[in-house]
Design a protein around this motif. Structure first.
Motif, mmCIF file in Angstrom:
data_model
loop_
_atom_site.group_PDB
_atom_site.id
_atom_site.type_symbol
_atom_site.label_atom_id
_atom_site.label_comp_id
_atom_site.label_asym_id
_atom_site.label_seq_id
_atom_site.Cartn_x
_atom_site.Cartn_y
_atom_site.Cartn_z
ATOM 1 N N VAL A 173 -0.743 -3.434 9.443
ATOM 2 C CA VAL A 173 -1.737 -2.396 9.729
ATOM 3 C C VAL A 173 -2.253 -2.611 11.143
ATOM 4 N N LYS A 174 -2.482 -1.508 11.853
ATOM 5 C CA LYS A 174 -3.169 -1.628 13.145
ATOM 6 C C LYS A 174 -4.418 -0.745 13.108
ATOM 7 N N MET A 175 -5.563 -1.360 13.434
ATOM 8 C CA MET A 175 -6.814 -0.614 13.581
ATOM 9 C C MET A 175 -7.075 -0.470 15.077
ATOM 10 N N VAL A 176 -7.483 0.703 15.505
ATOM 11 C CA VAL A 176 -7.782 0.898 16.928
ATOM 12 C C VAL A 176 -9.143 1.582 17.065
ATOM 13 N N ASN A 177 -9.996 1.010 17.926
ATOM 14 C CA ASN A 177 -11.257 1.697 18.248
ATOM 15 C C ASN A 177 -11.532 1.519 19.739
ATOM 16 N N SER A 178 -12.766 1.838 20.154
ATOM 17 C CA SER A 178 -13.010 1.843 21.603
ATOM 18 C C SER A 178 -13.952 0.747 22.061
ATOM 19 N N THR A 179 -14.412 -0.110 21.156
ATOM 20 C CA THR A 179 -15.252 -1.214 21.630
ATOM 21 C C THR A 179 -15.148 -2.414 20.695
ATOM 22 N N GLY B 68 -22.354 -1.699 18.102
ATOM 23 C CA GLY B 68 -22.053 -0.514 17.290
ATOM 24 C C GLY B 68 -21.527 -0.886 15.917
ATOM 25 N N GLY B 69 -21.717 0.052 15.000
ATOM 26 C CA GLY B 69 -21.393 -0.193 13.600
ATOM 27 C C GLY B 69 -19.900 -0.369 13.358
ATOM 28 N N VAL B 70 -19.057 0.366 14.113
ATOM 29 C CA VAL B 70 -17.615 0.304 13.848
ATOM 30 C C VAL B 70 -17.092 -1.107 14.146
ATOM 31 N N ALA B 71 -17.475 -1.632 15.294
ATOM 32 C CA ALA B 71 -17.027 -2.985 15.653
ATOM 33 C C ALA B 71 -17.553 -3.998 14.641
ATOM 34 N N TRP C 210 -6.291 -5.685 15.169
ATOM 35 C CA TRP C 210 -7.336 -4.790 15.689
ATOM 36 C C TRP C 210 -7.161 -4.723 17.207
ATOM 37 N N GLU C 211 -6.958 -3.532 17.722
ATOM 38 C CA GLU C 211 -6.836 -3.371 19.169
ATOM 39 C C GLU C 211 -7.897 -2.402 19.686
ATOM 40 N N VAL C 212 -8.291 -2.630 20.934
ATOM 41 C CA VAL C 212 -9.364 -1.822 21.531
ATOM 42 C C VAL C 212 -8.796 -1.089 22.737
ATOM 43 N N ILE C 213 -9.058 0.208 22.844
ATOM 44 C CA ILE C 213 -8.550 0.928 24.021
ATOM 45 C C ILE C 213 -9.414 0.606 25.235
ATOM 46 N N THR C 214 -8.825 0.769 26.389
ATOM 47 C CA THR C 214 -9.571 0.506 27.621
ATOM 48 C C THR C 214 -9.780 1.823 28.363
ATOM 49 N N GLY C 215 -10.760 1.830 29.232
ATOM 50 C CA GLY C 215 -11.014 3.047 30.010
ATOM 51 C C GLY C 215 -12.049 2.765 31.082
ATOM 52 N N GLY C 216 -12.069 3.596 32.096
ATOM 53 C CA GLY C 216 -13.053 3.440 33.164
ATOM 54 C C GLY C 216 -14.375 4.102 32.764
ATOM 55 N N ASP C 217 -15.355 3.978 33.661
ATOM 56 C CA ASP C 217 -16.671 4.603 33.403
ATOM 57 C C ASP C 217 -16.515 6.102 33.165
ATOM 58 N N ASP C 218 -15.568 6.708 33.940
ATOM 59 C CA ASP C 218 -15.397 8.156 33.800
ATOM 60 C C ASP C 218 -14.953 8.526 32.374
ATOM 61 N N PHE C 219 -14.098 7.688 31.787
ATOM 62 C CA PHE C 219 -13.642 7.954 30.417
ATOM 63 C C PHE C 219 -14.820 7.861 29.434
ATOM 64 N N PHE C 220 -15.599 6.767 29.558
ATOM 65 C CA PHE C 220 -16.662 6.578 28.571
ATOM 66 C C PHE C 220 -17.806 7.585 28.757
ATOM 67 N N GLN C 221 -17.931 8.075 29.997
ATOM 68 C CA GLN C 221 -18.922 9.142 30.213
ATOM 69 C C GLN C 221 -18.477 10.405 29.465
#
Ligand code: UDP
Length: 460
Positions: free
Chosen positions: A84-90, A94-97, A116-127
């Motif tokens: 199984v692979k779980m993916v989230n953004s942090t 936060g509750g998910v983590a 469990w893997e976490v996606i990466t992104g710049g400030d522009d993505f998270f904004q």
């Protein structure tokens, strides 16, 4: 079972307006003076504690019982060796983590090999994703093509970087939803786990997201009222708490005493508590008003503990409003806590006579789950996921106004047997539905359905 009359607003208002003699103020003893001083300058930890070691499956036996654990092991039997692979953004905050941090090791202990893997992104993505998040909750949002491009570009970047070779892929929330473009070339079944309320989404953002979501094999929502109509099967997984986490584990009596001492709380008198970020939607000022009405009848203290007032300008403004509403009442204790105070929050919930969560708008309301788990009588606003947890007059009481809250405070503080019964029922309700072990069970059953496996495989 409850002799209480219907909590009509008029009844409550009449009760509150009937101007009784105020409850007698506590005598001004030296011990009292010390507590007053402590209230002005509470001892709040300045640094995070050392993290506790993660719990093992067997540690849950005293909490949920052996049959429940056996059931988990049985269900995992037919999935042994599956990946199984779980993916989230942090990874933190936060509750998910928080949930994944506990869920992933437990699944692995059951030999369901989960990454469990976490996606990466710049400030522009998270904004952009923050804008999407608020817009999906119904906020006004100026959706631009540039925002869509940023979203898709970072999803594509992550997609190129990641490999999807697992039997099951679970993508959490909208941020990484675009990874589904890899589904076609992957061997696994894909699930979108939505933790947010999509009942009134911004139409433009939802029109963009929906075609991505409908490429998944299934979607999971936290409440029936949070869903949208979709062309794929939907499943209901309630949010959950971990009974062995710092926030919820059993605590020594001596530690409870210490926390009361640190914050100047007098345990010989009733304590009403609301734990929440200082946010207007949690209505902390309404809680102060309700307490003041109830206090005309019952001598009690109010503890309002929360965070978010240090790094959020709006939080600071709300904290100020709360202080003004409390005025010079020495029995209102306001605590602005840093994020590492899980043990202190646990203790505050445990020493409470009644826990209030007078939200005007709410997600699921995990503070309610936490209080019910501690067998506390809970008075809560009938919003968001709260009515799923608080069944009126069975596992707590629901309120719609300051007056209603005051009425229920007075009632519960003067009917301890009824209050205790609510707390007892509340704990059972949480045990049945909102613990991390129940969540794990739901995942195992869903995985079995998606993979079409139901027979346990022999041990390797
Ligand atoms: N919480 C915390 N510190 C605070 C206030 C709240 O750790 O100062 C925790 C609380 O115990 C709960 C979570 O933050 O676990 C809040 O979740 P909830 O669903 O109640 O509300 P949200 O803040 O997500 O709207």
């Amino acid at each position: 079972m409850n002799p209480q009359k219907p909590a009509a607003k008029e009844t409550a208002a009449r009760a509150a307006d009937a101007q009784p003699a105020a409850a007698p103020a506590p005598a001004a003893t030296p011990a009292n003076a010390a507590a007053q001083e402590r209230r002005r300058t509470p001892r709040i930890p300045e640094t995070p504690p050392v993290p506790a070691p993660p719990a093992r499956l067997d540690d849950y036996e005293p909490v949920i019982g052996k049959p429940e654990l056996d059931e988990l092991r049985f269900l995992a039997g037919s999935l042994r060796g599956k990946t199984v692979k779980m993916v989230n953004s942090t990874a933190v905050g936060g509750g998910v983590a928080e949930i994944l941090n506990r869920l992933v090791p437990l699944a692995n202990e059951l030999e369901v090999r989960t990454k469990w893997e976490v996606i990466t992104g710049g400030d522009d993505f998270f904004q952009v994703t923050k804008g999407f998040h608020n817009a999906l909750h119904g906020a006004a949002y100026d959706l631009t093509n540039q925002a869509l491009d940023v979203f898709l570009a970072y999803n594509e970047q992550n997609r190129q970087r990641m490999e999807f070779v697992e039997d099951l892929v679970v993508i959490h929330d909208p941020q990484p939803a675009g990874l589904v473009r890899s589904k076609e070339a992957s061997p696994g079944r894909w699930v979108w786990r939505c933790h947010i309320d999509l009942s009134t989404p911004h139409p433009g953002v939802w029109d963009f997201l929906r075609p991505l979501v409908e490429q998944y094999d299934a979607a999971i929502f936290s409440s029936p009222s949070f869903t949208r109509q979709l062309s794929i099967p939907q499943y209901l997984f309630y949010p959950c708490i971990d009974p062995l986490s710092e926030k919820n584990k059993e605590l020594e009596e001596s530690y409870l005493e210490k926390v009361c001492d640190d914050f100047g709380i007098d345990r010989s008198r009733p304590v009403i508590t609301q734990i929440s970020r200082f946010d207007r939607l949690k209505d902390p000022v309404g809680v102060v008003e309700a307490y003041k009405l109830a206090k005309r009848y019952v001598d009690c203290q109010l503890v309002l503990a929360g965070g978010g007032a240090s790094d959020d300008p709006e939080g600071a403004a709300v904290l100020q409003e709360v202080r003004e509403a409390a005025g010079d009442d020495p029995d209102v204790i306001i605590l602005n806590l840093p994020p590492w105070c899980a043990l202190e929050i646990n203790a505050l919930q445990r020493i409470s006579t009644v826990v209030v969560q007078k939200s005007l708008k709410e997600g699921f309301g995990l503070t309610v789950t936490e209080a019910l788990w501690k067998s506390k009588p809970v008075i809560a606003g009938a919003v968001g996921g709260i009515p799923t947890q608080v069944v009126h007059k069975l596992t707590g009481v629901l309120v719609h106004s300051v007056e209603g809250c005051a009425y229920q405070l007075r009632y519960l503080l003067t009917h301890p047997d009824f209050a205790q019964q609510l707390g007892k029922n509340g704990r059972e309700h949480v045990k049945e539905n909102f613990l991390i072990t129940t969540n794990l069970k739901r995942y195992l059953v869903l995985f079995q359905i998606l993979l079409g496996v139901t027979q346990p495989r022999p041990a390797a």
